[in-house]
Design a protein around this motif. Structure first.
Motif, short mmCIF file in Angstrom:
data_model
loop_
_atom_site.label_atom_id
_atom_site.label_comp_id
_atom_site.label_asym_id
_atom_site.label_seq_id
_atom_site.Cartn_x
_atom_site.Cartn_y
_atom_site.Cartn_z
N SER A 84 46.75 46.39 59.11
CA SER A 84 47.71 46.22 58.02
C SER A 84 47.93 44.73 57.82
CB SER A 84 49.04 46.91 58.36
OG SER A 84 49.96 46.75 57.31
N THR A 85 47.64 44.26 56.61
CA THR A 85 47.83 42.84 56.30
C THR A 85 48.60 42.70 54.99
OG1 THR A 85 45.69 42.77 55.16
CG2 THR A 85 45.73 42.00 57.44
N SER A 86 49.38 41.65 54.91
CA SER A 86 50.02 41.33 53.64
C SER A 86 48.94 40.88 52.66
CB SER A 86 51.05 40.21 53.82
OG SER A 86 51.47 39.73 52.56
N HIS A 87 48.96 41.43 51.44
CA HIS A 87 47.95 41.06 50.45
C HIS A 87 48.07 39.60 50.04
CE1 HIS A 87 44.84 41.62 47.61
NE2 HIS A 87 45.12 42.84 47.22
N THR A 88 49.21 38.96 50.37
CA THR A 88 49.33 37.53 50.07
C THR A 88 48.32 36.72 50.88
OG1 THR A 88 51.02 37.23 51.78
CG2 THR A 88 51.80 37.67 49.53
N THR A 89 47.83 37.28 51.98
CA THR A 89 46.96 36.52 52.89
C THR A 89 45.49 36.59 52.50
OG1 THR A 89 46.77 38.41 54.40
CG2 THR A 89 48.54 36.83 54.82
N PHE A 90 45.03 37.74 52.02
CA PHE A 90 43.60 37.96 51.80
C PHE A 90 43.37 38.79 50.55
CE2 PHE A 90 43.25 38.08 56.67
CZ PHE A 90 42.64 36.85 56.77
N ASP A 91 42.20 38.61 49.93
CA ASP A 91 41.66 39.62 49.03
C ASP A 91 40.54 40.34 49.78
OD1 ASP A 91 39.42 37.91 48.92
OD2 ASP A 91 39.85 37.21 46.89
N GLY A 92 39.89 41.30 49.12
CA GLY A 92 38.88 42.10 49.80
C GLY A 92 37.73 41.27 50.35
N PHE A 93 37.32 40.25 49.60
CA PHE A 93 36.19 39.43 50.02
C PHE A 93 36.55 38.60 51.26
CE2 PHE A 93 35.81 40.12 45.46
CZ PHE A 93 34.52 40.63 45.37
N SER A 94 37.77 38.05 51.28
CA SER A 94 38.14 37.22 52.43
C SER A 94 38.48 38.07 53.65
CB SER A 94 39.29 36.27 52.08
OG SER A 94 40.33 36.91 51.40
N VAL A 95 38.92 39.33 53.44
CA VAL A 95 39.09 40.23 54.59
C VAL A 95 37.74 40.49 55.25
CG1 VAL A 95 39.63 42.60 55.29
CG2 VAL A 95 41.17 41.40 53.78
N LYS A 96 36.69 40.69 54.43
CA LYS A 96 35.35 40.93 54.98
C LYS A 96 34.92 39.75 55.86
CE LYS A 96 30.94 42.23 55.37
NZ LYS A 96 29.99 41.97 54.29
N THR A 97 35.13 38.51 55.36
CA THR A 97 34.78 37.32 56.15
C THR A 97 35.61 37.26 57.43
OG1 THR A 97 34.20 36.12 54.14
CG2 THR A 97 34.61 34.81 56.10
N SER A 127 33.97 30.63 51.22
CA SER A 127 34.82 30.86 52.39
C SER A 127 36.31 30.80 52.05
CB SER A 127 34.51 29.80 53.45
OG SER A 127 34.74 28.49 52.93
N TYR A 128 36.65 30.67 50.76
CA TYR A 128 38.06 30.61 50.36
C TYR A 128 38.78 31.84 50.89
CZ TYR A 128 42.22 30.12 47.43
OH TYR A 128 43.51 30.00 46.97
N ALA A 129 39.84 31.62 51.67
CA ALA A 129 40.44 32.73 52.43
C ALA A 129 41.64 33.35 51.76
CB ALA A 129 40.83 32.25 53.83
N GLY A 130 42.03 32.88 50.57
CA GLY A 130 43.16 33.49 49.88
C GLY A 130 42.70 34.52 48.87
N ASN A 131 43.57 34.80 47.90
CA ASN A 131 43.25 35.74 46.83
C ASN A 131 42.60 34.97 45.68
OD1 ASN A 131 44.53 38.51 47.54
ND2 ASN A 131 46.10 37.01 48.09
N ALA A 132 41.37 35.30 45.40
CA ALA A 132 40.63 34.65 44.31
C ALA A 132 40.07 35.71 43.37
CB ALA A 132 39.52 33.77 44.86
N VAL A 133 40.91 36.69 43.07
CA VAL A 133 40.53 37.72 42.09
C VAL A 133 41.60 37.77 41.01
CG1 VAL A 133 39.18 39.17 43.65
CG2 VAL A 133 41.64 39.53 43.46
N LEU A 134 41.16 37.96 39.79
CA LEU A 134 42.07 38.13 38.67
C LEU A 134 41.75 39.44 37.97
CD1 LEU A 134 42.28 34.52 37.18
CD2 LEU A 134 44.16 35.82 38.21
N THR A 135 42.68 39.90 37.16
CA THR A 135 42.54 41.19 36.51
C THR A 135 41.88 41.04 35.15
OG1 THR A 135 44.56 41.91 37.61
CG2 THR A 135 43.77 43.26 35.81
#
Length: 454
Positions: A167-180, A319-327
């Motif tokens: 369980s992680t706060s979505h503020t920390t990662f998006d799906g791509f950075s969770v994989k890394t 390697s950007y570890a934050g959220n880098a996805v937009l809608t």
């Protein structure tokens, strides 16, 4: 057509009989710098927890108690490289913005056991509500008011198999950075160097000064006031009774959909006929037309996430570890969705992604600087299909299956890989839909009808 609509298994267990053995905090294995981490406007609106599960078969060299020790040690080492994960969210009293206090307060770690065998808990692909017992809530973890940004739970089954719930706060990662992050965690558990050094500079996605909103951003909804914690729009859980169904599309089904999406002879189309685009167009049409409103002039807006790392100028590091996805979004009247060819709908989906240029992305970030709000549409297609969580190689092997914990959300359609896809299970996809019973009947009918008609 190889499509199979999977109903709830008859013998779905409602209780996995999970007992918590130990709950503790894991701290960085080396001292880390005390600092405050800026959160981008994309991070700001994702202030909710994401829960994922990773199921593993038994391994003679890695019984669950050994895995727990290795995982705990690897997490302690990972928190040196991901120091914000050991921190806590706070609201800056001057700016009103969320930020992370990198205070080394620790990540949560839970060891649990189930009285079930892995084979007894049912089809791993089907979203069993009981799977929620395999993750631990971040709220009030060890003491009231303490909300870790990351909590692991390792649950062992009687057969020697186990599940790792994250369980992680979505503020920390998006799906791509969770994989890394998972790849780096697996490498550390194997006492190997990091696969990729994470980039934590979230100022790379800071708003421009002054902000410059250069597009209308129909996909975003402004609010008068956005509270520090909220459950927004399509992310909101539904209180009404929902039916869950999984539509299983084989690689042959996907080929057939792609064929139907090709424009007729003599008609030029800007559509990119990818698996994601054709499925998204197909399920958008079915969802829009499955409601009780039969108004053909009603507009339907469909949302989907686009990774902007490579779309910015200069590009963000991979390697950007934050959220880098937009809608991204596509809008059409129900009449167009019902009568138009699939090729036209795929073209609309393509245009939504193509719209996401550097300037559009920067404009969306600047919009977030000026207004309170969040993505807004009738349906969100959320794809876990290509994230590759089940491809991560831990010392104890790859997951048998990886998936999010699914809750009652009728306006989110999830795309998953098939079970054992990483072991040669093909290029198919599972489409998970949750709708009120009457709407589900209509959705299912439309799903098959449009598949055959195109």
């Amino acid at each position: 057509m190889g499509t199979l609509c999977k109903e709830a298994p008859f013998n779905l267990p409602e209780d996995l009989d999970v007992s918590i053995q130990e709950s503790s905090m894991v701290f960085p294995s080396k001292q880390t710098e005390r600092k405050t981490m800026f959160l981008s406007n994309i991070d700001q609106v994702l202030n909710f927890d994401v829960e994922t599960l990773h199921f593993f078969a038994s391994h003679k060299d890695f019984p669950p108690h050994i895995v727990a020790d290795k995982l705990k040690n690897a997490l302690a080492d990972a928190l040196v490289h991901y120091d914000f994960l050991a921190g806590r969210l706070k609201v800056n009293s001057e700016t009103g913005r969320l930020e992370v206090d990198c205070n080394a307060a620790g990540a949560g770690f839970v060891v649990a056991s189930s009285n079930c065998n892995l084979e007894e808990i049912g089809d791993l692909v089907y979203p069993n509500p009981a799977f929620a017992q395999l993750v631990h809530k971040n709220k009030d973890f060890l003491k009231p008011g303490d909300h870790p940004l990351c909590v692991f739970q390792l649950t062992s089954f009687k057969c020697g198999g186990f599940a790792i719930g994250l369980s992680t706060s979505h503020t920390t990662f998006d799906g791509f950075s969770v994989k890394t992050f998972l790849e780096n965690l697996a490498a550390l558990a194997a006492e190997k160097p990091l696969v990729m050094t994470p980039c934590h500079d979230r100022q790379l996605l800071a708003a421009r000064s002054p902000p410059r909103v250069s597009f209308a951003h129909h996909e975003l909804l402004q609010l008068d006031k956005l509270p520090p914690e909220f459950d927004s729009g399509v992310f909101q859980a539904s209180s009404e009774k929902l039916d869950f169904k999984i539509f299983q599309l084989t690689s042959e089904d996907l080929k057939a959909l792609k064929e139907k999406a090709k424009p007729t002879q003599g008609h030029h189309s800007g559509a990119r006929i990818t698996g994601f685009n054709v499925i998204t167009a197909h399920v958008w049409r079915c969802k829009a037309l499955s409601g009780q409103d039969d108004d053909p002039d009603r507009s339907s807006t469909m949302l989907y996430a686009v990774d902007i790392r490579s779309r910015l100028n200069p590009p963000l590091p991979k390697s950007y570890a934050g959220n880098a996805v937009l809608t991204a979004y596509a809008t059409a009247k129900c009449k167009e969705l019902e009568e138009g060819p699939l090729s036209k709908l795929v073209e609309m989906v393509t245009e939504g992604a193509m719209r996401m240029t550097d300037e559009y992305a920067r404009s969306a970030v600047d919009w977030g600087e000026l207004y309170n709000g969040f993505p807004n549409g009738e349906v969100l297609v959320s794809s876990w299909w290509r994230l590759g969580f089940a491809d991560v190689e831990y010392p104890w092997g790859k997951p048998r299956y990886s998936c999010p914990v699914v809750y009652h959300r009728k306006d989110i359609i999830l795309l998953f890989p098939p079970l054992n896809d990483s072991e040669g299970g093909g290029d198919g996809v599972n489409v998970l839909v949750a709708l009120p019973p009457k709407e589900m009947v209509k959705f299912q009918s439309l799903f098959y009808r449009f598949f055959h008609e195109g």
